[in-house]
Scaffold this active site. Sequence first.
Site, mmCIF file in Angstrom:
data_model
loop_
_atom_site.group_PDB
_atom_site.id
_atom_site.type_symbol
_atom_site.label_atom_id
_atom_site.label_comp_id
_atom_site.label_asym_id
_atom_site.label_seq_id
_atom_site.Cartn_x
_atom_site.Cartn_y
_atom_site.Cartn_z
ATOM 1 N N ARG A 39 33.939 47.607 35.237
ATOM 2 C CA ARG A 39 33.638 48.917 34.668
ATOM 3 C C ARG A 39 32.209 49.353 34.958
ATOM 4 N NH1 ARG A 39 35.639 47.834 28.662
ATOM 5 N NH2 ARG A 39 34.758 45.821 29.233
ATOM 6 N N TYR A 149 42.829 38.003 20.533
ATOM 7 C CA TYR A 149 42.460 37.309 21.776
ATOM 8 C C TYR A 149 43.455 36.184 22.068
ATOM 9 C CZ TYR A 149 39.654 34.652 25.132
ATOM 10 O OH TYR A 149 39.215 33.977 26.244
ATOM 11 N N THR A 184 29.281 31.517 28.708
ATOM 12 C CA THR A 184 29.275 32.895 29.200
ATOM 13 C C THR A 184 28.734 33.807 28.098
ATOM 14 O OG1 THR A 184 31.509 33.345 28.389
ATOM 15 C CG2 THR A 184 31.313 32.457 30.640
#
Length: 334
Positions: A39, A149, A184
């Site tokens: 994006r 999730y 991450t």
Amino acid sequence: MNGRLAGKVAIVTGGTRGIGRAIAERFLAEGARVVVAGRSEPDRPLAGGSAMFCRTDVAKAEEVQALLDFTLERCGRLDVLVNSAGVQLEKPIGETSEAEWDWLMGINLKGVFLCAKAALEPMCKAGGGVILNIGSYDGFAADPGLAAYCASKGGVHALSKAIAVDYGAAGIRCNAICPGWIRTEMMDAYLKSQADPAEAEEAVIAQHPVGRLGQPQDIASLATWLASDEASFASGQLFVLDGGLTAHAPTCRGVNNDFDQPTRSKLNADHSNPGHRPRKLRHRPLVDPLHRRGGRCAGHPQGYCWAIFQPVAPAPMPRATASGARRKQGEPRR
């Protein structure tokens, strides 16, 4: 250029950061031509070579088709699709709105469906290809507070198997990599949501037999093999890469129990009934101090339960008499 992926063309969604970026950089280093979809553009050039970028929202079919057109116009073919785009929401289902559910599912699951569907035609025409989806160990065992999730990753796992079954005859292989705790930005956000992020990280590391957290490069190494011709017999599989996290039994390992006496008395009172059913608590078992203390549950003869662990010995098993009949503990021998 030589390399395990030399001559191949790959699309990596979510390739601007985290696991996706590590995969894209490794593919470039192995000789592939890579189109990175995201994006927003990468904040810095990718290492390993020159990647092409296509701005894409994987939840929108028209943008996914534009991504495929972009790739075919510039590269003429598509050999590998890596669906790595994903988002996370730190909420249990009771606190998740319909809009939040749709947003997360749109990227994590619908995005995989749209990208894989768009990739089928050029791959089938070329005689085959590889679709590699990034799942999660949360698709097998849920971390509390990540309901949407977890559901999305379970869907990714099932969809990966279905694609492998339906399109194997066309030469298309499909697998999923299921990472554990990987360092991450997504993991950092989860840790920051804890009361004590440093203690939370320490507790998470303690759950890993290998003694460390995973790195995006660990996932990239497995992805490279799965995308290469070396893995030509691997399809329809869920490859768990979690440092041994899900390999050990669900007992708490850590420091000795050091609750103060009032806390210990309350917990013993709560678990005094041997017939009580273990309950899952809202707090996260990997990081909450109640779940990190060593010991055993007073309410279960087997010595542990999912809720609170107490430092008591397991209940003794009844002894057998010479005739094989059971006698109650403390009953004199006959």
